[in-house]
Scaffold this motif. Structure first.
Motif, PDB file in Angstrom:
ATOM      1  N   TRP A 193       0.815  -1.167  -0.163  1.00 21.67           N
ATOM      2  CA  TRP A 193       0.117   0.004   0.082  1.00 21.67           C
ATOM      3  C   TRP A 193       0.996   1.170   0.171  1.00 21.67           C
ATOM      4  O   TRP A 193       2.157   1.267   0.745  1.00 21.67           O
ATOM      5  N   PHE A 194       0.570   2.198  -0.922  1.00 19.29           N
ATOM      6  CA  PHE A 194       1.262   3.363  -0.874  1.00 19.29           C
ATOM      7  C   PHE A 194       0.415   4.839  -0.606  1.00 19.29           C
ATOM      8  O   PHE A 194      -0.670   4.628  -1.138  1.00 19.29           O
ATOM      9  N   GLY A 195       0.781   5.614   0.232  1.00 16.09           N
ATOM     10  CA  GLY A 195       0.152   6.775   0.223  1.00 16.09           C
ATOM     11  C   GLY A 195       1.102   7.895   0.877  1.00 16.09           C
ATOM     12  O   GLY A 195       1.877   7.537   1.493  1.00 16.09           O
ATOM     13  N   LEU A 196       0.671   9.129   0.584  1.00 15.87           N
ATOM     14  CA  LEU A 196       1.581  10.316   1.240  1.00 15.87           C
ATOM     15  C   LEU A 196       1.045  10.512   2.664  1.00 15.87           C
ATOM     16  O   LEU A 196       0.025  10.391   3.189  1.00 15.87           O
ATOM     17  N   ALA A 197       2.248  10.535   3.630  1.00 16.70           N
ATOM     18  CA  ALA A 197       1.882  10.607   5.028  1.00 16.70           C
ATOM     19  C   ALA A 197       0.943  11.636   5.581  1.00 16.70           C
ATOM     20  O   ALA A 197       0.302  11.447   6.525  1.00 16.70           O
ATOM     21  N   ASP A 198       0.836  12.786   4.965  1.00 20.61           N
ATOM     22  CA  ASP A 198      -0.063  13.599   5.500  1.00 20.61           C
ATOM     23  C   ASP A 198      -1.518  13.732   4.724  1.00 20.61           C
ATOM     24  O   ASP A 198      -2.261  14.504   4.998  1.00 20.61           O
ATOM     25  N   GLY A 199      -1.746  12.516   4.189  1.00 20.00           N
ATOM     26  CA  GLY A 199      -3.249  12.171   3.649  1.00 20.00           C
ATOM     27  C   GLY A 199      -3.427  12.608   2.178  1.00 20.00           C
ATOM     28  O   GLY A 199      -4.634  12.914   1.655  1.00 20.00           O
ATOM     29  N   ARG A 200      -2.364  13.535   1.852  1.00 18.17           N
ATOM     30  CA  ARG A 200      -2.667  14.112   0.550  1.00 18.17           C
ATOM     31  C   ARG A 200      -2.970  12.959  -0.632  1.00 18.17           C
ATOM     32  O   ARG A 200      -2.357  12.034  -0.663  1.00 18.17           O
ATOM     33  N   ASP A 201      -4.281  13.324  -1.300  1.00 20.13           N
ATOM     34  CA  ASP A 201      -4.579  12.302  -2.322  1.00 20.13           C
ATOM     35  C   ASP A 201      -3.733  12.355  -3.688  1.00 20.13           C
ATOM     36  O   ASP A 201      -3.084  13.219  -3.946  1.00 20.13           O
ATOM     37  N   PRO A 202      -3.528  11.235  -4.424  1.00 20.79           N
ATOM     38  CA  PRO A 202      -2.688  11.163  -5.319  1.00 20.79           C
ATOM     39  C   PRO A 202      -3.100  11.780  -6.593  1.00 20.79           C
ATOM     40  O   PRO A 202      -4.231  11.903  -6.877  1.00 20.79           O
ATOM     41  N   ASP A 203      -2.034  12.165  -7.378  1.00 18.54           N
ATOM     42  CA  ASP A 203      -2.442  12.822  -8.648  1.00 18.54           C
ATOM     43  C   ASP A 203      -1.245  12.390  -9.700  1.00 18.54           C
ATOM     44  O   ASP A 203      -0.460  11.428  -9.167  1.00 18.54           O
ATOM     45  N   PRO A 204      -1.112  12.660 -10.963  1.00 16.73           N
ATOM     46  CA  PRO A 204      -0.071  12.202 -11.689  1.00 16.73           C
ATOM     47  C   PRO A 204       1.138  12.334 -11.349  1.00 16.73           C
ATOM     48  O   PRO A 204       2.063  11.372 -11.689  1.00 16.73           O
ATOM     49  N   PHE A 205       1.404  13.588 -10.647  1.00 22.25           N
ATOM     50  CA  PHE A 205       2.883  13.687 -10.130  1.00 22.25           C
ATOM     51  C   PHE A 205       3.394  12.653  -8.985  1.00 22.25           C
ATOM     52  O   PHE A 205       4.502  12.286  -9.151  1.00 22.25           O
ATOM     53  N   ALA A 206       2.310  12.341  -8.384  1.00 22.31           N
ATOM     54  CA  ALA A 206       2.415  11.403  -7.073  1.00 22.31           C
ATOM     55  C   ALA A 206       2.782  10.078  -7.829  1.00 22.31           C
ATOM     56  O   ALA A 206       3.426   9.209  -7.069  1.00 22.31           O
TER      57      ALA A 206
END
Length: 284
Positions: A193-206
């Motif tokens: 599972w992968f996600g940004l730690a501050d909860g920011r939703d993914p976008d193409p750059f992520a």
């Protein structure tokens, strides 16, 4: 209801997270951008390749008439270091649905000479204009739900919010035995599972970060140490839905001191939103 139970975690909006701040480029003149590469995204003192790809991706999004990366291929020429860098872009071609450009990131060496670190060629378009038709034989990787007892938690936290890798603003929950203890399983696969730690939703750059965010499959093959990327190509297939991503990375062949890593990134709606292949050097 107790306050702790009813409180919702704070989620950083797209554009206001640590990832956004650390990948933001500052225009110096048309097609030329300055950036200070953050030390928080280093791997053995070299800057993470997915983070660098996101930096150059943002510069091209500003320079080209289209804003979404469709395909981006990068050659990593020398190891990037934290600190000042300049990105120079060039528009190769513009069309109605696609535009193509190239970009290079430069830093100065100890003697003040400019050194090219990474060079990319990319095509950009509008992901929201793509048709909805999907015909695929691909299936999402089998990963236990986040929070499941079957997901190992053997990897100690590192800098700031780091969970398994040296990217401070990312979390990944490993599901393969080799990911935590580096125990060789021999199948050449990493899933997380992968996600940004501050909860920011993914976008193409992520997504450009996610394809290179897991530990190298070389660890699962019984090797250790730095696995430097030689070339990385990413295909962004769709704008990801909000929520965590599932990432699967596989290696089928290690030969001559090089291995390939094929990555798939799936969003919370079970869509294959990004694919990549990279060639990396394995330190035997």
């Amino acid at each position: 209801m107790p306050e702790a139970a009813s409180a919702q975690p704070t989620r950083a909006p797209i554009g206001a997270s640590e990832f956004d701040r650390d990948t933001a480029v500052t225009p110096r003149e048309p097609g030329v951008y300055d950036i200070d590469l953050s030390a928080g995204w280093t791997i053995m003192n070299a800057v993470n390749g997915g983070y660098l790809l996101a930096v150059l991706g943002r510069a091209l999004a500003d320079a080209l008439p289209h804003s979404d990366p469709f395909t981006i291929s990068a050659h990593y020429l020398t190891a990037s270091r934290p600190g000042p860098a300049v990105v120079r872009t060039e528009t190769v071609r513009t069309g109605r649905t696609l535009s193509t450009g190239q970009a290079s990131l430069f830093q100065q060496d100890e003697e003040g000479r400019e050194v090219e670190r990474i060079r990319v060629l990319a095509s950009y378009g509008d992901l929201d204009a793509l048709p909805d038709d999907v015909r695929t034989a691909a299936e999402p990787p089998a990963i236990p739900p986040m929070g499941s007892a079957s997901v190992p938690r053997t990897v100690p936290p590192r800098r700031r919010q780091l969970r398994h890798h040296r990217t401070p603003d990312a979390q990944a929950r490993p599901v393969d035995p080799g990911m935590g203890a580096r125990t060789a399983v021999g199948q050449g696969e990493m899933r997380a599972w992968f996600g940004l730690a501050d909860g920011r939703d993914p976008d193409p750059f992520a997504l450009l970060l996610a394809v290179d965010a897991l530990p190298p499959t070389a660890f699962e093959l019984g090797l250790s140490g730095w696995v430097p990327t030689v070339e990385l190509t990413v295909h962004v297939r769709s704008r990801p839905a909000p929520g965590p991503l599932r990432v699967s990375v596989t290696t089928r062949n290690l030969a001559g001191g090089f291995l390939e890593e094929d990555a798939e990134v799936w969003d919370s709606e079970n869509r294959l939103v990004a694919q990549s292949r990279q060639l990396a050097r394995a330190r035997l």
